[in-house]
Design a protein around this motif. Structure first.
Motif, PDB file in Angstrom:
ATOM      1  N   GLY A  14       3.305  11.455 -10.226  1.00 38.74           N
ATOM      2  CA  GLY A  14       3.436  10.038 -10.555  1.00 38.74           C
ATOM      3  C   GLY A  14       2.133   9.390 -10.964  1.00 38.74           C
ATOM      4  O   GLY A  14       2.080   8.190 -11.187  1.00 38.74           O
ATOM      5  N   VAL A  15       1.063  10.200 -11.093  1.00 36.18           N
ATOM      6  CA  VAL A  15      -0.215   9.627 -11.517  1.00 36.18           C
ATOM      7  C   VAL A  15      -0.198   9.501 -13.032  1.00 36.18           C
ATOM      8  O   VAL A  15       0.087  10.475 -13.735  1.00 36.18           O
ATOM      9  N   ARG A  16      -0.495   8.319 -13.537  1.00 36.17           N
ATOM     10  CA  ARG A  16      -0.497   8.127 -14.994  1.00 36.17           C
ATOM     11  C   ARG A  16      -1.736   7.364 -15.390  1.00 36.17           C
ATOM     12  O   ARG A  16      -2.209   6.506 -14.655  1.00 36.17           O
ATOM     13  N   LEU A  17      -2.239   7.665 -16.590  1.00 38.88           N
ATOM     14  CA  LEU A  17      -3.301   6.832 -17.145  1.00 38.88           C
ATOM     15  C   LEU A  17      -2.610   5.693 -17.885  1.00 38.88           C
ATOM     16  O   LEU A  17      -1.697   5.931 -18.666  1.00 38.88           O
ATOM     17  N   VAL A  18      -3.039   4.474 -17.633  1.00 40.20           N
ATOM     18  CA  VAL A  18      -2.415   3.345 -18.320  1.00 40.20           C
ATOM     19  C   VAL A  18      -3.433   2.649 -19.206  1.00 40.20           C
ATOM     20  O   VAL A  18      -4.641   2.837 -19.058  1.00 40.20           O
ATOM     21  N   GLY A  19      -2.940   1.833 -20.126  1.00 42.58           N
ATOM     22  CA  GLY A  19      -3.791   1.258 -21.150  1.00 42.58           C
ATOM     23  C   GLY A  19      -4.415  -0.066 -20.780  1.00 42.58           C
ATOM     24  O   GLY A  19      -5.230  -0.590 -21.526  1.00 42.58           O
ATOM     25  N   SER A  20      -4.045  -0.636 -19.665  1.00 42.95           N
ATOM     26  CA  SER A  20      -4.580  -1.954 -19.327  1.00 42.95           C
ATOM     27  C   SER A  20      -4.874  -2.013 -17.833  1.00 42.95           C
ATOM     28  O   SER A  20      -4.087  -1.512 -17.021  1.00 42.95           O
ATOM     29  N   PRO A  21      -5.973  -2.638 -17.441  1.00 45.27           N
ATOM     30  CA  PRO A  21      -6.264  -2.768 -16.010  1.00 45.27           C
ATOM     31  C   PRO A  21      -5.176  -3.567 -15.288  1.00 45.27           C
ATOM     32  O   PRO A  21      -4.970  -3.396 -14.097  1.00 45.27           O
ATOM     33  N   ARG A  22      -4.466  -4.418 -16.030  1.00 45.86           N
ATOM     34  CA  ARG A  22      -3.431  -5.240 -15.386  1.00 45.86           C
ATOM     35  C   ARG A  22      -2.243  -4.413 -14.907  1.00 45.86           C
ATOM     36  O   ARG A  22      -1.430  -4.876 -14.139  1.00 45.86           O
ATOM     37  N   HIS A  23      -2.109  -3.196 -15.431  1.00 50.98           N
ATOM     38  CA  HIS A  23      -1.007  -2.331 -15.008  1.00 50.98           C
ATOM     39  C   HIS A  23      -1.453  -1.331 -13.950  1.00 50.98           C
ATOM     40  O   HIS A  23      -0.669  -0.506 -13.525  1.00 50.98           O
ATOM     41  N   ALA A  24      -2.721  -1.361 -13.581  1.00 50.84           N
ATOM     42  CA  ALA A  24      -3.277  -0.229 -12.831  1.00 50.84           C
ATOM     43  C   ALA A  24      -3.410  -0.513 -11.341  1.00 50.84           C
ATOM     44  O   ALA A  24      -3.566  -1.662 -10.919  1.00 50.84           O
ATOM     45  N   GLN A  29      -9.399  -7.929 -13.085  1.00 47.45           N
ATOM     46  CA  GLN A  29      -8.088  -8.122 -13.708  1.00 47.45           C
ATOM     47  C   GLN A  29      -6.990  -7.312 -13.042  1.00 47.45           C
ATOM     48  O   GLN A  29      -5.817  -7.540 -13.288  1.00 47.45           O
ATOM     49  N   MET A  30      -7.366  -6.346 -12.203  1.00 49.01           N
ATOM     50  CA  MET A  30      -6.334  -5.502 -11.588  1.00 49.01           C
ATOM     51  C   MET A  30      -5.633  -6.251 -10.470  1.00 49.01           C
ATOM     52  O   MET A  30      -6.267  -6.984  -9.714  1.00 49.01           O
ATOM     53  N   LEU A  64       0.839  -1.201   0.000  1.00 50.22           N
ATOM     54  CA  LEU A  64       0.000   0.000   0.000  1.00 50.22           C
ATOM     55  C   LEU A  64       0.874   1.250   0.000  1.00 50.22           C
ATOM     56  O   LEU A  64       0.582   2.226  -0.676  1.00 50.22           O
ATOM     57  N   ARG A  65       1.958   1.223   0.773  1.00 45.17           N
ATOM     58  CA  ARG A  65       2.856   2.382   0.802  1.00 45.17           C
ATOM     59  C   ARG A  65       3.470   2.610  -0.562  1.00 45.17           C
ATOM     60  O   ARG A  65       3.636   3.751  -1.002  1.00 45.17           O
ATOM     61  N   ALA A  66       3.829   1.522  -1.224  1.00 46.54           N
ATOM     62  CA  ALA A  66       4.419   1.645  -2.559  1.00 46.54           C
ATOM     63  C   ALA A  66       3.404   2.229  -3.532  1.00 46.54           C
ATOM     64  O   ALA A  66       3.724   3.083  -4.358  1.00 46.54           O
ATOM     65  N   LEU A  67       2.160   1.797  -3.389  1.00 44.61           N
ATOM     66  CA  LEU A  67       1.096   2.295  -4.277  1.00 44.61           C
ATOM     67  C   LEU A  67       0.950   3.811  -4.137  1.00 44.61           C
ATOM     68  O   LEU A  67       0.675   4.511  -5.098  1.00 44.61           O
ATOM     69  N   TRP A 100      -1.091   4.317 -10.610  1.00 46.70           N
ATOM     70  CA  TRP A 100      -1.421   4.269 -12.029  1.00 46.70           C
ATOM     71  C   TRP A 100      -2.909   4.002 -12.177  1.00 46.70           C
ATOM     72  O   TRP A 100      -3.467   3.161 -11.483  1.00 46.70           O
ATOM     73  N   VAL A 101      -3.489   4.716 -13.112  1.00 42.86           N
ATOM     74  CA  VAL A 101      -4.944   4.748 -13.189  1.00 42.86           C
ATOM     75  C   VAL A 101      -5.431   4.127 -14.496  1.00 42.86           C
ATOM     76  O   VAL A 101      -4.907   4.451 -15.569  1.00 42.86           O
ATOM     77  N   PHE A 102      -6.408   3.254 -14.421  1.00 43.71           N
ATOM     78  CA  PHE A 102      -7.090   2.772 -15.623  1.00 43.71           C
ATOM     79  C   PHE A 102      -8.477   3.400 -15.630  1.00 43.71           C
ATOM     80  O   PHE A 102      -9.245   3.254 -14.685  1.00 43.71           O
ATOM     81  N   HIS A 103      -8.756   4.132 -16.699  1.00 44.16           N
ATOM     82  CA  HIS A 103      -9.996   4.896 -16.765  1.00 44.16           C
ATOM     83  C   HIS A 103     -11.026   4.150 -17.601  1.00 44.16           C
ATOM     84  O   HIS A 103     -10.766   3.805 -18.737  1.00 44.16           O
TER      85      HIS A 103
END
Lengths: 402, 147
Positions: free
Chosen positions: B46-56, B79-80, B8-11, B16-19
């Protein structure tokens, strides 16, 4: 040997879900099918359960980008039933709100188009210059996108004239920024090479598909409701319909960029000439009847149909949004293209699914995907890079391939 | 320190956000995209939109959940990788807003998620649409609430 590629419905670049089925032979697209319906919301039914005073507020939420479009157009349709002439001040206020909306919508598109071909700089620029437009909208209406101004018979609130000097200053600054952006886009040899001849929609095809708005104007059809069936303050203001004859993605970009200039001029003139007087026609009773509203949305002609049965709620509201007629033209513009150009061509008519999908048929969302949308975008960007190298230019782009 | 606390601390360092635009009117989606552009620029944090729920780490939902996309939303959530958080942006995602009586809506977004994960962490950002500042404030609250 033909392959079928499914893109979507959720892909990382377009914010709204839509599914495309591309049939390809090698790199060439030989057929395309579009499946919509993931965000069908039933707004027309909801509109039939609200009073005439409430419906414009509801229809503003058909689409976040064209919020003023749908609410003003509903008022047009009801005013058609009433045979009512809107007070002049209200007409000018509607013009100001509508044109500010067109400016931010076109800037948004220019940014997204840059994003699709890997010109992140264009994306960041366009969206940076879009912010002051939203600020003006907020200063004038109190909200960044949903003005809540249009009301049957006029507008709900007056514009605060003390904000005008500030808005004029912002417009002046925006004028220069838009000019710079237009110049940067039109003079860039890589962009010209990348966008010219891509996704061509000829004038005949444009007519056959009945496309509207910048998509039609880029194919040489001078169709614009603001000129063809003038409403609001447009007949009293000085502006022109922008057309281009090439029909490719570059022409669509040029049309939108030049329209930005026209819209800035329209807002300036409307603020200058804003007449005094009442802003709405007061309480109204809508009699039995049918009315049609037409409005030039940023994406093209929007049509609303309203049937009244004499009560305080409409009996039927039907919306025909511009993307609904523009999306089928993908068949004409995408077939024969390479896969790397498909994303760009799809984006070029600025499809807005929120507007379109109130009536679309919901189909099954199942089926595996062999290639993702990000793969397609990567292909599109690689082509930009290749063209830049061929032209002997250092690509100014931060091409994040992968 | 337990592994879960560490994760959780690392998060918190760079979520990273999947929209998923579930069936909103586009307005929230555009304000979310606005957060990425020069004036607000959440990538600074460090907030980024990513293309896959697996990265989010964060699933961002905007709009009411329509029948058409209900299953897709649940699949994306499942899938997250854990630990994961759901950010509901906009009045429609928080409480269905104007779509409360619509026939096309499958239920409140939080219920749709809770159906597949009883212990899901949810953060609500109401507004129609919430301004980018509000969305950023929501993300900050989310990060504060974690570990």
């Amino acid at each position: 040997m033909a392959h079928v590629i499914r893109i979507g419905p959720y892909h990382p670049l377009q914010e709204e879900p839509a599914s495309f089925l591309l049939t390809v032979e090698g790199e060439r697209v030989i057929d395309i099918d579009v499946q919509l319906g993931y965000i069908h919301k039933g707004l027309e039914r909801l509109a039939e359960q609200r009073t005439y005073d409430m419906v414009p507020l509801l229809l503003e939420r058909i689409c976040g980008i064209c919020s003023a479009t749908h609410s003003i157009n509903f008022c047009h349709a009801v005013e058609d039933i009433l045979g009512l002439a809107v007070p002049p001040r209200a007409r000018y206020i509607r013009t100001i709100v509508g044109e500010l909306e067109r400016i931010h919508s076109h800037l948004l598109w220019v940014g997204l188009a840059g994003h699709f071909i890997g010109y992140e700089t264009v994306f960041m620029w366009a969206w940076k210059y879009r912010e002051p437009v939203l600020d003006m909208y907020e200063q004038l209406t109190g909200h960044r996108q949903n003005s809540a101004l249009p009301q049957v018979g006029g507008v709900r609130r007056d514009l605060p004239e003390q904000a005008f000097p500030e808005v004029r200053r912002t417009l002046d600054a925006l004028d220069g920024q838009v000019e710079m952006l237009t110049g940067a886009v039109l003079d860039d040899p890589v962009l010209a090479a990348r966008l010219s001849g891509v996704g061509v929609l000829t004038a005949e095809q444009a007519l056959a598909y009945g496309v509207v708005g910048p998509t039609a104007r880029a194919s040489g059809l001078a169709t614009d409701v603001r000129a063809d069936e003038p409403y609001a303050a447009y007949p009293e203001l000085d502006w022109k319909v922008i057309t281009r004859s090439e029909g490719d993605v570059f022409a669509k970009a040029v049309v939108r960029l030049l329209e930005l200039k026209e819209s800035i001029g329209l807002v300036r003139q409307a603020m200058e000439k804003l007449p005094p007087g009442p802003i709405n026609a007061g309480p109204l009773h809508v009699p039995r009847g049918e009315g049609i509203g037409r409005y030039e949305a940023p994406r093209g002609e929007d049509v609303h149909y309203v049937r009244s049965n004499g009560t305080n709620m409409p009996e039927r509201v039907k919306v025909r949004a511009p993307s609904y007629v523009n999306i089928p033209s993908f068949r004409a513009s995408c077939i024969g293209q390479t896969i790397s150009d498909v994303t760009l061509t799809l984006a070029a008519c600025d499809p807005c699914y929120s507007c379109t999908e109130r009536m679309a048929v919901v189909r099954d969302a199942g089926g595996g995907s062999e290639i993702t949308f990000s793969d397609l975008v990567r292909l599109g960007r690689e082509k930009t890079l290749r063209i830049a190298r061929e032209l002997g230019r250092k690509p100014d782009l931060d091409l994040e391939i992968g | 320190m337990a592994i879960s606390t560490l994760l959780l601390r690392a998060l918190k360092k760079s979520p990273w956000v999947f929209h998923v635009g579930t069936s909103g009117c586009n307005n929230c989606d555009i304000e979310i995209a606005d957060c990425m552009t020069p004036r607000f620029d959440v990538e600074r944090f460090g907030v980024r939109l990513v293309g896959s729920p697996r990265h989010a780490d964060v699933l961002l939902l905007s709009g009411p959940i329509s029948r058409g996309c209900r299953r897709a939303v649940q699949e994306a959530y499942l899938q997250m990788p854990a630990p994961k958080v759901v950010l509901l942006v906009g009045t429609c995602a928080c409480s269905m807003g104007i779509y409360r009586d619509a026939y096309s809506v499958a239920g409140p977004a939080d219920q749709v998620i809770l159906e597949v994960d009883r212990n899901a962490r949810l953060v609500y950002v109401p507004g129609c649409p919430p301004k980018p500042e509000t969305i950023i404030a929501g993300v900050v609250k989310l990060l504060e609430a974690l570990a």
